[in-house]
Design an enzyme around this catalytic site. Structure first.
Site, mmCIF file in Angstrom:
data_model
loop_
_atom_site.group_PDB
_atom_site.id
_atom_site.type_symbol
_atom_site.label_atom_id
_atom_site.label_comp_id
_atom_site.label_asym_id
_atom_site.label_seq_id
_atom_site.Cartn_x
_atom_site.Cartn_y
_atom_site.Cartn_z
ATOM 1 N N ASN A 1 48.824 40.841 51.326
ATOM 2 C CA ASN A 1 48.672 41.909 49.712
ATOM 3 C C ASN A 1 48.869 43.206 50.097
ATOM 4 O O ASN A 1 48.205 44.144 51.325
ATOM 5 C CB ASN A 1 47.374 42.371 49.412
ATOM 6 C CG ASN A 1 47.021 42.158 47.330
ATOM 7 O OD1 ASN A 1 46.047 43.077 46.898
ATOM 8 N ND2 ASN A 1 48.189 42.743 46.994
ATOM 9 N N ASN B 1 49.773 50.634 41.012
ATOM 10 C CA ASN B 1 50.779 49.378 41.052
ATOM 11 C C ASN B 1 52.400 49.863 41.485
ATOM 12 O O ASN B 1 52.913 50.826 41.144
ATOM 13 C CB ASN B 1 50.606 48.403 39.822
ATOM 14 C CG ASN B 1 49.344 47.302 39.969
ATOM 15 O OD1 ASN B 1 49.072 47.345 40.572
ATOM 16 N ND2 ASN B 1 49.058 47.385 38.204
ATOM 17 N N CYS C 1 41.205 48.133 42.595
ATOM 18 C CA CYS C 1 41.820 47.126 43.600
ATOM 19 C C CYS C 1 40.848 46.946 45.362
ATOM 20 O O CYS C 1 40.417 47.435 45.277
ATOM 21 C CB CYS C 1 43.247 47.467 44.164
ATOM 22 S SG CYS C 1 44.107 46.659 45.669
ATOM 23 N N GLY C 2 40.508 45.717 44.747
ATOM 24 C CA GLY C 2 39.586 45.015 46.262
ATOM 25 C C GLY C 2 40.062 44.814 47.735
ATOM 26 O O GLY C 2 39.345 45.963 48.502
ATOM 27 N N ASN C 3 41.549 44.016 47.753
ATOM 28 C CA ASN C 3 42.385 44.323 48.622
ATOM 29 C C ASN C 3 42.656 45.635 49.439
ATOM 30 O O ASN C 3 42.458 46.191 50.514
ATOM 31 C CB ASN C 3 43.209 43.030 48.391
ATOM 32 C CG ASN C 3 42.982 42.146 48.749
ATOM 33 O OD1 ASN C 3 41.872 41.707 49.503
ATOM 34 N ND2 ASN C 3 43.437 40.889 48.520
ATOM 35 N N GLU D 1 49.933 39.292 39.267
ATOM 36 C CA GLU D 1 49.483 40.652 38.662
ATOM 37 C C GLU D 1 50.192 40.938 38.055
ATOM 38 O O GLU D 1 51.099 41.786 38.440
ATOM 39 C CB GLU D 1 49.128 40.905 40.072
ATOM 40 C CG GLU D 1 48.104 40.419 41.657
ATOM 41 C CD GLU D 1 47.297 42.018 42.510
ATOM 42 O OE1 GLU D 1 47.089 42.286 42.369
ATOM 43 O OE2 GLU D 1 47.538 41.187 43.172
ATOM 44 N N CYS E 1 44.662 38.501 45.954
ATOM 45 C CA CYS E 1 44.239 39.410 45.177
ATOM 46 C C CYS E 1 42.841 39.648 45.179
ATOM 47 O O CYS E 1 41.737 38.055 44.676
ATOM 48 C CB CYS E 1 44.623 39.443 43.701
ATOM 49 S SG CYS E 1 43.800 40.748 42.080
ATOM 50 N N GLY E 2 42.108 40.555 45.858
ATOM 51 C CA GLY E 2 40.926 40.375 46.029
ATOM 52 C C GLY E 2 39.486 40.288 44.515
ATOM 53 O O GLY E 2 38.640 40.031 45.296
#
Length: 268
Positions: free
Chosen positions: A13, A65, A74-76, A191, A201-202
């Site tokens: 990602n 995005n 956004c985790g990652n 996504e 996707c985290g």
């Protein structure tokens, strides 16, 4: 004007990080960010991370995005921002930063392994349907359990769900999940905002892991409250851990690799 940027990726990602603590970007952001994320005419990325000053933490992470629109957590991207903190000169065991959903902390476990703590999730906010589960792990996710995940046309099937009328306005991320063993899953994610499958996707794998526990897919619990799941994505492995305490999932941690790719300048 030359714009300085940093390119990072967390399990495939990828993100463009812009440090704007001391300067502003004097252009219309959506158009610029769409251009920067374009893989043919720009730098290429799934999203843009702005690093801003913050009075409550080490920095503020604002995420967009690749369609140029500001998005949710956004985790990652958060894990990449934690890694980037080394370039900001932050030398602490725990890195605290604020995002759209509140304050998070992260830990740099070694050179490439980054852990981020995500928001608590109230169980009554998890919607379980016969064929899928809806929950929010900082971003909204639709989790669908499947067999033989390699045969799924993620772009086609994910787009069908993402653009259903009930999700069309705000969008939803669509996760296809295959259980491959005790506390092990494979996850592929369509996504929103990128509008295609990403390599990982985290918040999506986190949603998938918690959905698996809610659905009773995993029979093993440690002391009946602790879960630890290994998720395989197209971009690599991610580990998700959490505790189920009373009416909440707490201490939700997402761990995986992060790599700095390059630094550069682009004319805007």
């Amino acid at each position: 004007m030359k714009l300085n940027f940093f390119k990072y990726q967390g399990t495939g990602n990828d993100f463009i990080i812009l440090d704007i603590r001391k300067k502003k970007i004097p252009v219309y952001i959506p158009d610029l960010f769409t251009k920067l994320c374009n893989r043919n005419f720009g730098i290429g990325a799934d999203g843009i991370i702005l690093i801003k000053n913050d009075s409550q933490s080490n920095f503020y992470m604002k995420y967009y995005n690749s369609d140029g629109k500001e998005s949710t957590m956004c985790g990652n991207g958060g894990r990449c921002a934690i890694s980037f903190s080394k370039k900001l000169g932050i030398k602490k065991n725990k890195i605290y930063f604020r995002a759209i959903d509140g304050i998070h902390y992260g830990i740099i476990k070694d050179k490439n392994l980054i852990c981020i703590n995500l928001m608590d999730i109230e169980i009554n906010m998890i919607k379980i349907y016969p064929k899928y589960i809806i929950l929010n792990t900082g971003s909204p996710h639709y989790v669908l359990f499947v067999e033989n995940i390699q045969k799924i046309d993620v772009n086609k099937e994910g787009r069908k769900i993402r653009f259903q009328k009930s999700y069309e306005e705000n969008g939803v991320n669509v996760n296809f999940v295959e259980v491959i063993g005790n506390n092990m899953i494979k996850v592929r994610t369509y996504e929103r905002g990128v509008e295609k499958e990403t390599l990982s996707c985290g918040t999506g794998v986190t949603a998938s892991a918690i959905a698996a526990y809610e659905k009773g897919v995993f029979a093993y619990y440690y002391n009946n409250v602790y879960g630890k799941v290994l998720a395989y994505t197209l971009g690599g492995k991610l580990w998700i851990s959490f505790k189920k305490i009373h009416d909440k999932y707490k201490e939700i941690n997402l761990t995986g690799s992060v790599k700095f790719i390059f630094e550069g300048y682009i004319n805007i």
